[in-house]
Design an enzyme around this catalytic site. Structure first.
Site, PDB file in Angstrom:
ATOM      1  N   ALA A  85       0.864  -1.184   0.000  1.00 14.55           N
ATOM      2  CA  ALA A  85       0.000   0.000   0.000  1.00 14.55           C
ATOM      3  C   ALA A  85       0.898   1.230   0.000  1.00 14.55           C
ATOM      4  O   ALA A  85       2.100   1.139   0.246  1.00 14.55           O
ATOM      5  CB  ALA A  85      -0.894  -0.002   1.238  1.00 14.55           C
ATOM      6  N   GLY A  97      -2.930   2.520  -4.989  1.00 16.44           N
ATOM      7  CA  GLY A  97      -3.110   3.052  -6.340  1.00 16.44           C
ATOM      8  C   GLY A  97      -1.898   3.789  -6.866  1.00 16.44           C
ATOM      9  O   GLY A  97      -1.938   4.336  -7.966  1.00 16.44           O
ATOM     10  N   GLU A 105      -6.895  -4.527  -7.873  1.00 14.95           N
ATOM     11  CA  GLU A 105      -6.447  -4.810  -6.503  1.00 14.95           C
ATOM     12  C   GLU A 105      -7.636  -4.840  -5.551  1.00 14.95           C
ATOM     13  O   GLU A 105      -7.728  -5.721  -4.692  1.00 14.95           O
ATOM     14  CB  GLU A 105      -5.432  -3.739  -6.060  1.00 14.95           C
ATOM     15  CG  GLU A 105      -4.115  -3.852  -6.805  1.00 14.95           C
ATOM     16  CD  GLU A 105      -3.135  -2.721  -6.516  1.00 14.95           C
ATOM     17  OE1 GLU A 105      -1.952  -2.903  -6.786  1.00 14.95           O
ATOM     18  OE2 GLU A 105      -3.558  -1.658  -6.037  1.00 14.95           O
TER      19      GLU A 105
HETATM   20  C1  5RP Z   1      -0.311  -0.239  -6.805  1.00 15.88           C
HETATM   21  C2  5RP Z   1      -0.307  -0.065  -5.336  1.00 15.88           C
HETATM   22  C3  5RP Z   1       0.956  -0.421  -4.609  1.00 15.88           C
HETATM   23  O1  5RP Z   1       0.672  -1.448  -3.712  1.00 15.88           O
HETATM   24  C4  5RP Z   1       1.444   0.789  -3.849  1.00 15.88           C
HETATM   25  O2  5RP Z   1       1.606   1.870  -4.753  1.00 15.88           O
HETATM   26  C5  5RP Z   1       2.793   0.504  -3.140  1.00 15.88           C
HETATM   27  O3  5RP Z   1       3.787   0.301  -4.091  1.00 15.88           O
HETATM   28  P1  5RP Z   1       5.292   0.013  -3.707  1.00 15.88           P
HETATM   29  O4  5RP Z   1       5.353  -1.378  -3.168  1.00 15.88           O
HETATM   30  O5  5RP Z   1       6.049   0.172  -4.994  1.00 15.88           O
HETATM   31  O6  5RP Z   1       5.708   1.028  -2.665  1.00 15.88           O
HETATM   32  O7  5RP Z   1      -1.269   0.329  -4.732  1.00 15.88           O
HETATM   33  O8  5RP Z   1      -1.512   0.220  -7.392  1.00 15.88           O
END
Ligand code: 5RP
Length: 235
Positions: A85, A97, A105
């Protein structure tokens, strides 16, 4: 180095919860890429498992790593969903997102029997507030009318644009445009979600309320468990 280590510890902890399940839904992003790399080095533990991906990027990564990927449209049950997240609050609500895959998701998280999220300590906050923007997946044809309505309702927002690789707005995994909408100070999360989701043209929001059963928060030297409703029933 701190955040990197924190993520790695949380990813390694997550695998323990996946091996109890057969059909595994998989999120999108750099944390999940790291999880898939770790899963690839622990293949014996994952023998006989099937995966359902929340995005093309994740489907390709899983497949290239040698895992069996089911198409979501022919999947009628997901045993566990694992994802990361952008932000998590102390009530286990999530903002998602950042990778523009929020609609798939949320579908996987909503219909899965158990949801596990992996974050590092930098993503944990007491509560969401006026500095937070909620990614919203919007039907391209509705963009102008919808953003006009957001203006009328007094919301600050921005249409997300690509850094490089494509000129113009970011297109989501389901073909929508991502609009990042400011959560107003003191605004109730469910109320925000209801208000935005009822606007025609909105496909889905990146606010995940009541969908986390377990959040693993990685620190440089440990992983904390934030337990949700179904975790207490299952473990
Ligand atoms: C994708 C998401 C990802 O889970 C969120 O952006 C976290 O990404 P990351 O692991 O690269 O920090 O919601 O839509």
């Amino acid at each position: 180095m701190g955040v990197d280590n924190a993520r790695e510890l949380a990813v390694r902890e997550a695998l323990k919860y996946l091996i109890d399940f057969e059909v595994i839904g998989v999120g999108t992003g750099s944390t999940i890429d790291r999880l898939i790399n770790f899963m690839a080095s622990s293949k014996d533990l994952l023998r006989g498992k099937y995966f359902v991906a929340s995005s093309t990027a994740t489907a390709l990564k899983l497949r290239d790593t040698g895992f069996k990927v089911f198409d979501i449209s022919s999947t009628d049950c997901v045993d566990v969903y694992v994802d990361s997240a952008d932000r998590v609050d102390r009530n286990l609500n999530l903002i998602k997102g950042g990778g523009a895959a929020l609609t798939m998701e949320k579908i996987l998280a909503y219909y899965s029997r158990f949801n596990l999220f992996i974050v590092d300590y930098g993503k944990l906050v007491d509560s969401f507030g006026g500095e937070d923007f909620i990614p919203v997946d919007v039907l391209p044809q509705s963009l102008s009318l919808l953003t006009n309505q957001l203006r009328r309702l007094g919301y600050k927002f921005s249409v997300r644009h690509c850094g490089k690789g494509k000129y113009g707005p970011v297109v989501s995994d389901v073909g929508g445009i991502i609009v990042d909408i400011n959560l107003r100070v003191g605004e109730d999360l469910l109320e925000f979600d209801r208000r935005i989701k009822c606007l025609p043209g909105v496909i889905e929001t990146g606010l995940f309320v009541g969908l986390s059963d377990l959040v693993l928060v990685g620190y440089a030297d440990r992983v904390d468990l934030l337990r949700g409703r179904r975790f207490l029933r299952m473990y």
